[in-house]
Design a protein around this motif. Structure first.
Motif, PDB file in Angstrom:
ATOM      1  N   ASN A  47      62.763  67.953  38.538  1.00 48.58           N
ATOM      2  CA  ASN A  47      62.697  68.189  37.096  1.00 48.58           C
ATOM      3  C   ASN A  47      63.371  67.058  36.320  1.00 48.58           C
ATOM      4  O   ASN A  47      62.955  66.731  35.194  1.00 48.58           O
ATOM      5  N   LEU A  48      64.404  66.473  36.910  1.00 50.73           N
ATOM      6  CA  LEU A  48      65.031  65.304  36.285  1.00 50.73           C
ATOM      7  C   LEU A  48      64.034  64.148  36.228  1.00 50.73           C
ATOM      8  O   LEU A  48      63.958  63.427  35.222  1.00 50.73           O
ATOM      9  N   GLU A  49      63.291  63.989  37.291  1.00 53.67           N
ATOM     10  CA  GLU A  49      62.272  62.935  37.297  1.00 53.67           C
ATOM     11  C   GLU A  49      61.199  63.210  36.249  1.00 53.67           C
ATOM     12  O   GLU A  49      60.667  62.285  35.623  1.00 53.67           O
ATOM     13  N   LEU A  50      60.911  64.474  36.035  1.00 53.89           N
ATOM     14  CA  LEU A  50      59.888  64.847  35.072  1.00 53.89           C
ATOM     15  C   LEU A  50      60.256  64.424  33.657  1.00 53.89           C
ATOM     16  O   LEU A  50      59.402  64.010  32.875  1.00 53.89           O
ATOM     17  N   ILE A  51      61.549  64.526  33.328  1.00 57.29           N
ATOM     18  CA  ILE A  51      61.997  64.116  31.991  1.00 57.29           C
ATOM     19  C   ILE A  51      62.569  62.699  31.998  1.00 57.29           C
ATOM     20  O   ILE A  51      63.171  62.262  31.011  1.00 57.29           O
ATOM     21  N   GLN A  52      62.400  62.018  33.135  1.00 50.65           N
ATOM     22  CA  GLN A  52      62.822  60.619  33.262  1.00 50.65           C
ATOM     23  C   GLN A  52      64.328  60.456  33.009  1.00 50.65           C
ATOM     24  O   GLN A  52      64.767  59.563  32.288  1.00 50.65           O
ATOM     25  N   LYS A  53      65.103  61.350  33.613  1.00 52.77           N
ATOM     26  CA  LYS A  53      66.561  61.290  33.526  1.00 52.77           C
ATOM     27  C   LYS A  53      67.149  61.239  34.930  1.00 52.77           C
ATOM     28  O   LYS A  53      66.478  61.509  35.921  1.00 52.77           O
ATOM     29  N   THR A  54      68.433  60.864  35.002  1.00 52.68           N
ATOM     30  CA  THR A  54      69.115  60.712  36.285  1.00 52.68           C
ATOM     31  C   THR A  54      70.247  61.717  36.423  1.00 52.68           C
ATOM     32  O   THR A  54      70.614  62.402  35.460  1.00 52.68           O
ATOM     33  N   ARG A  55      70.794  61.785  37.632  1.00 55.53           N
ATOM     34  CA  ARG A  55      71.954  62.644  37.857  1.00 55.53           C
ATOM     35  C   ARG A  55      73.160  62.174  37.040  1.00 55.53           C
ATOM     36  O   ARG A  55      73.993  62.988  36.641  1.00 55.53           O
ATOM     37  N   PHE A  56      73.244  60.870  36.827  1.00 56.24           N
ATOM     38  CA  PHE A  56      74.337  60.336  36.015  1.00 56.24           C
ATOM     39  C   PHE A  56      74.249  60.887  34.584  1.00 56.24           C
ATOM     40  O   PHE A  56      75.261  61.295  34.003  1.00 56.24           O
ATOM     41  N   TRP A  57      73.051  60.909  34.031  1.00 53.82           N
ATOM     42  CA  TRP A  57      72.855  61.480  32.694  1.00 53.82           C
ATOM     43  C   TRP A  57      73.211  62.966  32.676  1.00 53.82           C
ATOM     44  O   TRP A  57      73.879  63.460  31.770  1.00 53.82           O
ATOM     45  N   LEU A  58      72.775  63.690  33.718  1.00 53.14           N
ATOM     46  CA  LEU A  58      73.055  65.118  33.809  1.00 53.14           C
ATOM     47  C   LEU A  58      74.550  65.384  33.936  1.00 53.14           C
ATOM     48  O   LEU A  58      75.092  66.316  33.328  1.00 53.14           O
ATOM     49  N   LYS A  59      75.228  64.524  34.711  1.00 54.95           N
ATOM     50  CA  LYS A  59      76.679  64.652  34.872  1.00 54.95           C
ATOM     51  C   LYS A  59      77.381  64.508  33.527  1.00 54.95           C
ATOM     52  O   LYS A  59      78.309  65.263  33.200  1.00 54.95           O
TER      53      LYS A  59
END
Length: 253
Positions: free
Chosen positions: A207-219
């Motif tokens: 799902n992160l790939e779907l919105i073009q975001k990374t774990r760093f952004w999520l963190k």
């Protein structure tokens, strides 16, 4: 199998059809409109008894009709008594369970009902709810249906102001446009939101790939809410406006 056997099967099938149909009519429309656990048991028993009588020609019809009448009388009696006693109603049908109140998930209640996050998100999407944070109350009814009361802020944003036909048409047009493309998240379809990013402490990388975001952004997103580790999160989701909702495993936090 001769014609007399075929005729007997046809006769029993038609007879059982009308008996089951009559029993359901006698039990009332409540049985058709919703099925509680007790209603479901009664319906299954009627179907099974009818099937046994149709399949086994050596059994007399009374061996099917008497049990069916017994189940019918028991159901009507329990329904009548439950009208007089709320305690008995709660024992038979159970009681509704509040899963969300004021945007807060009640994880213990979800665990008791064995109600998982996928079921919750599915039923929220079916009612056009973008985020758990937009829910004032969500109540799991005894039939398994989820009743959702959106927050006032969500209602106002969905109503479009004065409620005129022009505004309603404009709101419908905007919603239709959002189904094709979501601002800021062009790869996400509106009907798939809210999109879970963390479930039970596990990051949903697809799902992160779907919105073009990374774990760093999520963190960074969860750290802004005072959360240090992904494992502390029960659910983290994002709606079409880019609003991030986070609920901890430990509600006391």
């Amino acid at each position: 199998m001769n014609f007399s056997d075929i005729g007997a099967h046809v006769f029993r099938t038609i007879l059982m059809y009308f008996i089951v149909y009559g029993a359901i009519r006698v039990m009332g429309k409540r049985e058709i409109g919703k099925l509680s656990m007790f209603d479901l048991v009664v319906s299954i028993m009627l179907a099974e008894i009818a099937a046994f009588v149709i399949e086994d020609m050596e059994k007399p019809l009374s061996h099917g009709i008497v049990p069916m009448l017994t189940v019918l009388i028991m159901q009507i009696g329990m329904a009548f008594v439950s009208l007089k006693s709320r305690r008995l109603r709660l024992m038979i049908d159970g009681k509704p369970t509040v899963l969300i109140s004021k945007g807060t998930l009640h994880r213990d209640e979800m665990r008791k009902q064995r109600y998982n996050l996928d079921d919750l998100l599915l039923q929220l999407r079916e009612q056009n709810i973008d985020s758990i944070g937009d829910v004032e109350f969500a109540i799991l009814e005894t039939t398994g249906k989820l009743t959702v009361f959106p927050s006032n802020q969500s209602n106002q944003s969905n109503s479009g102001g004065n409620g005129s036909s022009n505004n309603r048409g404009s709101a419908h047009t905007k919603q239709k446009a959002r189904q094709d493309r979501v601002d800021g998240f062009q790869n996400i379809k509106y009907e798939g939101l809210p999109l879970p990013l963390i479930m039970d402490g596990k990051v949903q990388d697809q799902n992160l790939e779907l919105i073009q975001k990374t774990r760093f952004w999520l963190k960074n997103q969860i750290q802004q809410k005072g959360i240090l580790d992904f494992k502390e999160v029960f659910i983290c989701s994002i709606d079409h406006n880019g609003k991030v909702f986070v609920s901890l495993k430990d509600d006391s936090k």
